[in-house]
Design a protein around this motif. Structure first.
Motif, PDB file in Angstrom:
ATOM      1  N   HIS A 171      10.486 -33.010 -39.967  1.00  0.00           N
ATOM      2  CA  HIS A 171       9.327 -33.652 -39.327  1.00  0.00           C
ATOM      3  C   HIS A 171       9.419 -33.562 -37.812  1.00  0.00           C
ATOM      4  O   HIS A 171       8.422 -33.330 -37.135  1.00  0.00           O
ATOM      5  N   THR A 172      10.634 -33.730 -37.270  1.00  0.00           N
ATOM      6  CA  THR A 172      10.792 -33.718 -35.810  1.00  0.00           C
ATOM      7  C   THR A 172      11.360 -32.395 -35.304  1.00  0.00           C
ATOM      8  O   THR A 172      11.294 -32.108 -34.111  1.00  0.00           O
ATOM      9  N   GLY A 173      11.932 -31.601 -36.189  1.00  0.00           N
ATOM     10  CA  GLY A 173      12.552 -30.333 -35.787  1.00  0.00           C
ATOM     11  C   GLY A 173      13.967 -30.497 -35.245  1.00  0.00           C
ATOM     12  O   GLY A 173      14.581 -29.527 -34.803  1.00  0.00           O
ATOM     13  N   GLU A 174      14.471 -31.726 -35.273  1.00  0.00           N
ATOM     14  CA  GLU A 174      15.805 -31.957 -34.722  1.00  0.00           C
ATOM     15  C   GLU A 174      16.902 -31.442 -35.665  1.00  0.00           C
ATOM     16  O   GLU A 174      16.955 -31.807 -36.839  1.00  0.00           O
ATOM     17  N   VAL A 175      17.746 -30.564 -35.091  1.00  0.00           N
ATOM     18  CA  VAL A 175      18.898 -30.066 -35.844  1.00  0.00           C
ATOM     19  C   VAL A 175      20.099 -30.904 -35.444  1.00  0.00           C
ATOM     20  O   VAL A 175      20.386 -31.052 -34.251  1.00  0.00           O
ATOM     21  N   ILE A 280      17.103 -33.387 -50.320  1.00  0.00           N
ATOM     22  CA  ILE A 280      18.523 -33.018 -50.329  1.00  0.00           C
ATOM     23  C   ILE A 280      18.964 -32.679 -48.909  1.00  0.00           C
ATOM     24  O   ILE A 280      18.349 -31.830 -48.269  1.00  0.00           O
ATOM     25  N   PRO A 281      20.023 -33.318 -48.398  1.00  0.00           N
ATOM     26  CA  PRO A 281      20.468 -32.988 -47.054  1.00  0.00           C
ATOM     27  C   PRO A 281      20.910 -31.522 -46.960  1.00  0.00           C
ATOM     28  O   PRO A 281      21.354 -30.957 -47.954  1.00  0.00           O
ATOM     29  N   VAL A 282      20.799 -30.945 -45.789  1.00  0.00           N
ATOM     30  CA  VAL A 282      21.217 -29.569 -45.490  1.00  0.00           C
ATOM     31  C   VAL A 282      20.262 -28.502 -46.053  1.00  0.00           C
ATOM     32  O   VAL A 282      19.980 -27.492 -45.415  1.00  0.00           O
ATOM     33  N   ILE A 283      19.735 -28.743 -47.249  1.00  0.00           N
ATOM     34  CA  ILE A 283      18.874 -27.743 -47.910  1.00  0.00           C
ATOM     35  C   ILE A 283      17.632 -27.381 -47.070  1.00  0.00           C
ATOM     36  O   ILE A 283      17.290 -26.204 -46.971  1.00  0.00           O
ATOM     37  N   PRO A 284      16.947 -28.359 -46.455  1.00  0.00           N
ATOM     38  CA  PRO A 284      15.769 -27.978 -45.656  1.00  0.00           C
ATOM     39  C   PRO A 284      16.093 -26.991 -44.522  1.00  0.00           C
ATOM     40  O   PRO A 284      15.288 -26.087 -44.244  1.00  0.00           O
ATOM     41  N   LEU A 285      17.249 -27.113 -43.902  1.00  0.00           N
ATOM     42  CA  LEU A 285      17.620 -26.155 -42.861  1.00  0.00           C
ATOM     43  C   LEU A 285      17.856 -24.780 -43.479  1.00  0.00           C
ATOM     44  O   LEU A 285      17.382 -23.759 -42.977  1.00  0.00           O
ATOM     45  N   THR A 352      18.305 -27.303 -32.344  1.00  0.00           N
ATOM     46  CA  THR A 352      16.953 -27.845 -32.203  1.00  0.00           C
ATOM     47  C   THR A 352      16.086 -26.875 -31.393  1.00  0.00           C
ATOM     48  O   THR A 352      14.923 -26.637 -31.724  1.00  0.00           O
ATOM     49  N   GLU A 353      16.684 -26.280 -30.356  1.00  0.00           N
ATOM     50  CA  GLU A 353      15.939 -25.384 -29.465  1.00  0.00           C
ATOM     51  C   GLU A 353      15.622 -24.052 -30.145  1.00  0.00           C
ATOM     52  O   GLU A 353      14.536 -23.518 -29.993  1.00  0.00           O
ATOM     53  N   SER A 354      16.607 -23.508 -30.874  1.00  0.00           N
ATOM     54  CA  SER A 354      16.404 -22.152 -31.413  1.00  0.00           C
ATOM     55  C   SER A 354      15.659 -22.118 -32.750  1.00  0.00           C
ATOM     56  O   SER A 354      15.055 -21.100 -33.099  1.00  0.00           O
ATOM     57  N   LEU A 355      15.696 -23.214 -33.497  1.00  0.00           N
ATOM     58  CA  LEU A 355      15.159 -23.155 -34.865  1.00  0.00           C
ATOM     59  C   LEU A 355      13.691 -22.715 -34.961  1.00  0.00           C
ATOM     60  O   LEU A 355      13.354 -21.909 -35.834  1.00  0.00           O
ATOM     61  N   GLY A 359      13.985 -19.717 -37.275  1.00  0.00           N
ATOM     62  CA  GLY A 359      13.711 -20.219 -38.630  1.00  0.00           C
ATOM     63  C   GLY A 359      12.213 -20.400 -38.835  1.00  0.00           C
ATOM     64  O   GLY A 359      11.430 -20.315 -37.895  1.00  0.00           O
ATOM     65  N   ASP A 360      11.833 -20.663 -40.055  1.00  0.00           N
ATOM     66  CA  ASP A 360      10.419 -20.847 -40.379  1.00  0.00           C
ATOM     67  C   ASP A 360      10.128 -22.338 -40.564  1.00  0.00           C
ATOM     68  O   ASP A 360       9.696 -22.772 -41.625  1.00  0.00           O
ATOM     69  N   LEU A 361      10.359 -23.090 -39.487  1.00  0.00           N
ATOM     70  CA  LEU A 361      10.147 -24.528 -39.543  1.00  0.00           C
ATOM     71  C   LEU A 361       8.678 -24.866 -39.807  1.00  0.00           C
ATOM     72  O   LEU A 361       8.367 -25.770 -40.575  1.00  0.00           O
ATOM     73  N   GLU A 362       7.792 -24.088 -39.172  1.00  0.00           N
ATOM     74  CA  GLU A 362       6.352 -24.309 -39.375  1.00  0.00           C
ATOM     75  C   GLU A 362       5.977 -24.065 -40.834  1.00  0.00           C
ATOM     76  O   GLU A 362       5.217 -24.816 -41.421  1.00  0.00           O
ATOM     77  N   GLY A 363       6.517 -22.987 -41.379  1.00  0.00           N
ATOM     78  CA  GLY A 363       6.254 -22.657 -42.786  1.00  0.00           C
ATOM     79  C   GLY A 363       6.760 -23.759 -43.708  1.00  0.00           C
ATOM     80  O   GLY A 363       6.108 -24.117 -44.684  1.00  0.00           O
ATOM     81  N   TYR A 364       7.905 -24.302 -43.373  1.00  0.00           N
ATOM     82  CA  TYR A 364       8.472 -25.391 -44.169  1.00  0.00           C
ATOM     83  C   TYR A 364       7.547 -26.598 -44.175  1.00  0.00           C
ATOM     84  O   TYR A 364       7.178 -27.138 -45.224  1.00  0.00           O
ATOM     85  N   LYS A 365       7.161 -26.979 -42.955  1.00  0.00           N
ATOM     86  CA  LYS A 365       6.299 -28.169 -42.811  1.00  0.00           C
ATOM     87  C   LYS A 365       4.974 -27.972 -43.529  1.00  0.00           C
ATOM     88  O   LYS A 365       4.466 -28.865 -44.200  1.00  0.00           O
ATOM     89  N   ASP A 366       4.422 -26.777 -43.346  1.00  0.00           N
ATOM     90  CA  ASP A 366       3.148 -26.453 -43.949  1.00  0.00           C
ATOM     91  C   ASP A 366       3.228 -26.583 -45.470  1.00  0.00           C
ATOM     92  O   ASP A 366       2.385 -27.221 -46.097  1.00  0.00           O
ATOM     93  N   GLU A 367       4.262 -26.005 -46.042  1.00  0.00           N
ATOM     94  CA  GLU A 367       4.421 -26.078 -47.498  1.00  0.00           C
ATOM     95  C   GLU A 367       4.677 -27.499 -47.961  1.00  0.00           C
ATOM     96  O   GLU A 367       4.219 -27.905 -49.019  1.00  0.00           O
ATOM     97  N   PHE A 368       5.419 -28.248 -47.155  1.00  0.00           N
ATOM     98  CA  PHE A 368       5.679 -29.641 -47.503  1.00  0.00           C
ATOM     99  C   PHE A 368       4.356 -30.400 -47.587  1.00  0.00           C
ATOM    100  O   PHE A 368       4.085 -31.081 -48.584  1.00  0.00           O
TER     101      PHE A 368
END
Ligand code: NAD
Ligand code: NA
Length: 395
Positions: A171-175, A280-285, A352-355, A359-368
């Motif tokens: 939700h926040t993108g914080e790694v 599940i922790p870790v899995i979303p990353l 947090t800066e590089s993800l 990574g496909d953080l936007e894609g993750y959020k969108d699918e969520f």
């Protein structure tokens, strides 16, 4: 009412009926665009309202013209409060299935209970006679044992040692780093009781005893393996013990089905954004890095693509291809060396800066948010919509 996403922790507590219908329609359209499957005619899906179970029901109905009964545990709507997304998904699915002339009925309740098993058996007896396929796709954090009434809670913990690794709050993108303490012996027992194979076996035993299984009957439950990275918290953790038990149960069930030439399989599926995996922790990353790599290589699949492939290229071939442990594998693309090497390399780099880049953080959020009917094009989320949707074939 006007329905907007409202999140609490890792879950979304609202869902949008039109968006859920769109999600279901997209999956139906995908199946209709593919060549039909010559498979089962009467299918029971346990855990049929979201994720892999919903995709299995859609594939059965629109890919094989099968009659389907779906069992799930969803919250109906109340005046001013939305239903859970699986409720709206099922309402949309049944509406489309009925329009297409397909039999589709549903049972909403605790699949772990004797009552729901009995109700399902009676419905099969009355309407379908015998079934050829049972898909077992439950994901639940708790199970009340039907014989003792004891309520067990599953956990997602490592075994033996504390596990420390990176995770992302999508939700926040914080790694950030998290540490999960090792489980107790009791955690293992509890998790195996909830997510292992005992309930699957109880279902099949019950249906067989009632004479409801056709010759050459098949049943499939879903499992996961995943990479080295997540092993301590997944495959070698408490949930992994439950999956070991589920996988072993496939052989026990097959043994009990010899007289009708029945077979039980576990299918190992790909990591995907679902309500269960988000918790599940870790899995979303891991998933956000995996999606990026798989999309770049044009290998990305969602639940519906996975399940179509399971039916078309595994389950209804003459000889079902399995691995050395007897499991069906549709996680083959996820587990490819080139994919896993790339994900492992990106894992090292993820901050947090590089993800957002790697990574496909936007894609993750969108699918969520898609899981709850949000973030779909063509839907006006400012508009009033009727939350009081009913499921036409609900028993
Ligand atoms: P999900 O949360 O989307 O679906 C769970 C389903 O179970 C829903 O239909 C829900 O209503 C139903 N359910 C839960 N508790 C119930 C109860 N007590 N009675 C009746 N129904 C109940 O989960 P999912 O991700 O589709 O998981 C399904 C299976 O696939 C699980 O075994 C999971 O481990 C496995 N799997 C998931 C992934 C992944 O990445 N999501 C990968 C591989 C395998
Ligand atoms: Na499911």
């Amino acid at each position: 009412m006007i329905i907007q996403p409202k999140t609490r922790g890792f879950i979304c507590i609202t869902s949008h009926p039109e968006g859920c219908a769109k999600n279901v329609q997209n999956q139906i359209d995908y199946i209709k665009s593919k060549s039909p499957i010559d498979g089962a005619k009467n299918v029971l899906v346990i855990g049929a309202s979201t994720g892999f179970g919903l995709a299995s029901r859609i594939t059965s109905a629109f890919g094989e013209n099968a009659s389907t009964i779906g069992v799930f545990f969803e919250k109906p709507p109340a005046e001013g409060r939305t239903a859970s997304s699986g409720w709206y998904n099922t309402a949309a699915f049944e509406e489309q299935a009925h329009k297409a002339g397909l039999y589709a009925k549903s049972i909403n309740g605790d699949a772990f209970s004797n009552e729901i098993k009995e109700q399902t058996a009676q419905l099969i007896k009355k309407d379908l006679g015998k079934i050829d396929l049972v898909i077992y796709s439950l994901a639940s954090p708790v199970r009340t044992h039907p014989e003792t009434g004891v309520r067990y809670k599953s956990t997602l913990k490592p075994i033996g040692n504390t596990y420390t690794n990176k995770t992302v709050d999508f939700h926040t993108g914080e790694v950030k780093e998290i540490s999960i303490e090792a489980c107790t012996e009791e955690d293992i027992v509890n998790t195996v009781t909830v997510m292992g194979g005992e309930d699957w076996q109880m279902w099949i035993d019950k249906l067989k005893k009632e004479g409801l299984l056709a010759d050459n009957f098949k049943t499939v439950a879903y499992s996961y393996i995943g990479p080295k990275l997540t092993e301590p918290v997944y495959r070698k953790g408490t949930i992994g013990k439950a999956k070991d038990h589920l996988e072993a149960t496939a052989f026990t069930i097959t043994d009990a089905l010899k007289d009708i030439k029945g077979k039980a399989f576990v299918s190992v599926n790909k990591a995907l954004v679902t309500q269960s995996s988000s918790a599940i922790p870790v899995i979303p990353l891991y998933i956000s890095l995996l999606y990026k790599v798989m999309k770049e290589k044009n290998l990305q699949e969602g639940c519906i693509e996975q399940i179509y492939r399971l039916f078309k290229e595994r389950l209804y071939l003459g000889e079902i291809p399995v691995d050395s442990e007897g499991r069906i594998r549709i996680d083959d693309l996820e587990m490819r060396d080139d994919i896993q090497e790339k994900v492992a390399q990106l894992w090292e780099e993820a901050t947090t800066e590089s993800l957002p880049e790697i990574g496909d953080l936007e894609g993750y959020k969108d699918e969520f948010f898609n899981l709850f009917g949000f973030n779909f094009d063509g839907i006006d989320y400012e508009k009033d919509t009727n939350e009081m949707v009913s499921i036409p074939g609900l028993q």
